[in-house]
Design an enzyme around this catalytic site. Structure first.
Site, short mmCIF file in Angstrom:
data_model
loop_
_atom_site.label_atom_id
_atom_site.label_comp_id
_atom_site.label_asym_id
_atom_site.label_seq_id
_atom_site.Cartn_x
_atom_site.Cartn_y
_atom_site.Cartn_z
N TYR A 104 0.86 -1.18 0.00
CA TYR A 104 0.00 0.00 0.00
C TYR A 104 0.89 1.22 0.00
O TYR A 104 1.94 1.24 -0.62
CB TYR A 104 -0.97 -0.08 1.17
CG TYR A 104 -2.17 0.83 1.04
CD1 TYR A 104 -2.95 0.83 -0.12
CD2 TYR A 104 -2.53 1.70 2.06
CE1 TYR A 104 -4.03 1.67 -0.26
CE2 TYR A 104 -3.63 2.54 1.93
CZ TYR A 104 -4.37 2.53 0.77
OH TYR A 104 -5.44 3.36 0.63
N LYS B 223 -20.26 -20.27 -10.87
CA LYS B 223 -19.51 -20.05 -12.10
C LYS B 223 -18.10 -19.56 -11.78
O LYS B 223 -17.11 -20.00 -12.39
CB LYS B 223 -20.24 -19.01 -12.94
CG LYS B 223 -19.84 -18.97 -14.39
CD LYS B 223 -20.59 -20.04 -15.14
CE LYS B 223 -20.35 -19.94 -16.63
NZ LYS B 223 -21.26 -20.80 -17.38
N ASP C 271 -26.79 -15.97 -18.08
CA ASP C 271 -28.20 -16.02 -17.68
C ASP C 271 -28.94 -14.71 -17.94
O ASP C 271 -29.69 -14.21 -17.10
CB ASP C 271 -28.31 -16.42 -16.20
CG ASP C 271 -27.86 -17.85 -15.96
OD1 ASP C 271 -27.68 -18.58 -16.94
OD2 ASP C 271 -27.68 -18.23 -14.79
N ASP D 89 -24.02 -18.93 -22.20
CA ASP D 89 -25.23 -19.68 -22.53
C ASP D 89 -25.30 -19.93 -24.04
O ASP D 89 -25.84 -20.95 -24.48
CB ASP D 89 -26.48 -18.93 -22.06
CG ASP D 89 -26.47 -18.71 -20.57
OD1 ASP D 89 -26.15 -19.65 -19.84
OD2 ASP D 89 -26.77 -17.58 -20.13
N GLY E 159 -33.66 -20.03 -28.67
CA GLY E 159 -33.14 -19.02 -27.76
C GLY E 159 -31.65 -18.86 -27.94
O GLY E 159 -31.08 -19.19 -28.98
N ALA E 160 -30.98 -18.41 -26.88
CA ALA E 160 -29.55 -18.13 -26.96
C ALA E 160 -28.75 -19.35 -27.38
O ALA E 160 -27.94 -19.30 -28.31
CB ALA E 160 -29.06 -17.62 -25.60
N ASN F 214 -32.38 -29.63 -18.52
CA ASN F 214 -32.10 -30.07 -17.15
C ASN F 214 -33.20 -29.58 -16.22
O ASN F 214 -33.61 -28.43 -16.32
CB ASN F 214 -30.76 -29.49 -16.68
CG ASN F 214 -29.70 -30.54 -16.46
OD1 ASN F 214 -30.02 -31.66 -16.09
ND2 ASN F 214 -28.45 -30.18 -16.68
N ASN G 8 -21.08 -26.92 -20.00
CA ASN G 8 -20.31 -25.75 -20.41
C ASN G 8 -18.99 -25.60 -19.68
O ASN G 8 -18.09 -24.91 -20.15
CB ASN G 8 -21.14 -24.48 -20.19
CG ASN G 8 -22.26 -24.34 -21.19
OD1 ASN G 8 -22.61 -25.29 -21.87
ND2 ASN G 8 -22.83 -23.15 -21.28
#
Length: 399
Positions: free
Chosen positions: A48, A103, A146, A171, A205-206, A296, A326
């Site tokens: 510091y 994650k 998400d 995703d 979707g994605a 899932n 993933n």
């Protein structure tokens, strides 16, 4: 009916797995630790003030030094707005935090990458983009997580345009990379080429959109994407811009109608939507087909049914062979991109990741093993190396 959640303090259920889940999550699943000691005044003066001022001055004069003298070059922001969390849907930012923490610890365990969960109390595209851009100086990359479609597509695109660090919506692209790797190996183990296959994706979707794009890039024979109204094709007048784009890239055979219509004679089913595909529809698929039912916790086609008709079966679950997970992709992808200080994650880098992932088990293939286990220690190094090499080849590496 939703399952009743019992807080562990309400009763003594030491053998109850729900209770064990709460016990594991109590206090959160991660913490911040120093990488240098602060034992005395000398250590304090280096870590510091006054020592830190020298480093700050050097970075102010040469901004690129931030990557050498701070955590930035190995740290990712895991960003969500809580609108598409697992199969739970729009549960909000606070309720998303356990997933974002999970994650983050997977980034560290499997890729050696530090990650910080950031749950945003906003859902507007402009707000999210502006917020992440303002946070970006602290991070070497951003993992979007998400965020519901179709906003996720625009958010990723705008952030990558605005920033010179990797932006990756897991995703979409993590799912696509692992699915493509598994499909390459499924074709190989059955003596086929991906170019001979006609695939049908349930879900626009994605994940479904990204898988379709990657399969086209990988040389799939044909692929059709289905949403709730059936096959996404250019003749439909109700398509969003994203779906119109995918319609132009896919469905060369011109199939129309329902998911059942598309599956008649198809070689591959890829499920990223939930729901159930009736057995009599599965029975119409081509002999020796592949079923990747990845919803899932309930796959669109249960493995017991799928195995009656399919040569290779994969799910998103860990209790069946061939889990499409993933975690096989994102730690190594970011580790590779960060190691060369890439400005973005390109399509070539994603394909390189899929090829490397498939290659990990290339000499061990069986119909029950077309993709590695998440705990296979060869995975992250292989993906990291391939992504770094691809980044250099594509001109997006800064070292």
């Amino acid at each position: 009916m939703a399952a009743e959640i019992i807080h562990p303090n309400t009763q003594d259920t030491t053998e109850d797995p729900v209770d064990a889940v709460f016990a594991l999550h109590r206090g959160g699943k991660m913490e911040v630790r120093a990488t240098v000691p602060v034992r005395d005044a000398d250590d304090l003066s280096l870590a510091y003030t006054p020592g830190v001022a020298r480093v700050c001055t050097a970075i102010a004069e040469q901004p690129e030094l931030v990557n050498d003298y701070t955590w930035k070059s190995n740290t990712v922001a895991v960003v969500t707005d809580g609108t598409a969390v697992l199969g739970l849907g729009d549960i909000g930012p606070e309720a998303s935090l356990p997933v974002m923490e999970g994650k983050a610890i997977l980034f560290k365990q499997f890729g050696g990458v530090d990650a910080v969960p950031i749950a945003l109390a906003c859902t507007g595209v402009d707000e999210i983009v502006e917020t992440v851009v303002r946070l970006a100086p602290s991070f070497g990359g951003v993992n979007l997580e998400d965020i519901s479609a179709p906003r996720c597509f625009e958010i990723e695109r705008r952030l990558q345009d605005a920033l010179d660090i990797p932006i990756f919506h897991d995703d979409q692209h993590g799912t696509a990379i692992v699915t493509t790797a598994a499909l390459w190996n499924a074709a190989k183990v059955t003596g086929r080429e991906i170019s001979s296959l006609r695939a049908v994706i349930s879900g626009a979707g994605a994940a479904g959109i990204a898988i379709a794009k990657m399969l086209v890039a990988a040389g799939i024979g044909d692929v059709a994407v289905c949403d709730r109204k059936g096959v996404v094709h250019e003749g439909r007048g109700d398509l969003t811009d994203v779906k119109a784009e995918i319609a132009a890239l896919t469905n060369r055979t011109g199939v129309e109608g329902s998911l059942a219509d598309a599956l008649n004679g198809a070689d591959v089913f890829i499920g990223v939507s939930g729901g159930t595909v009736p057995e009599d529809v599965v029975a119409t698929m081509a002999e020796g087909c592949f079923v990747f039912a990845m919803a899932n916790p309930t796959p669109e086609i249960h493995p017991e049914v799928a195995h009656k008709y399919a040569a290779v079966v994969a799910t998103g679950r860990s209790d069946f062979p061939n889990q499409i997970n993933n975690v096989l992709a994102f730690p190594g992808i970011f580790a590779g991109a960060l190691s060369v200080r890439a400005t973005r994650i390109t399509e070539g880098m994603k394909l390189a990741a899929a090829k490397a992932l498939a290659g990990v088990v290339a000499d061990e293939l069986t119909p029950q093993k077309v993709i590695p286990s998440p705990f296979d220690e060869r995975v992250a190094p292989a993906v990291t190396k391939a992504v770094a090499e691809a980044a250099r080849a594509e001109g997006v590496a800064r070292r």
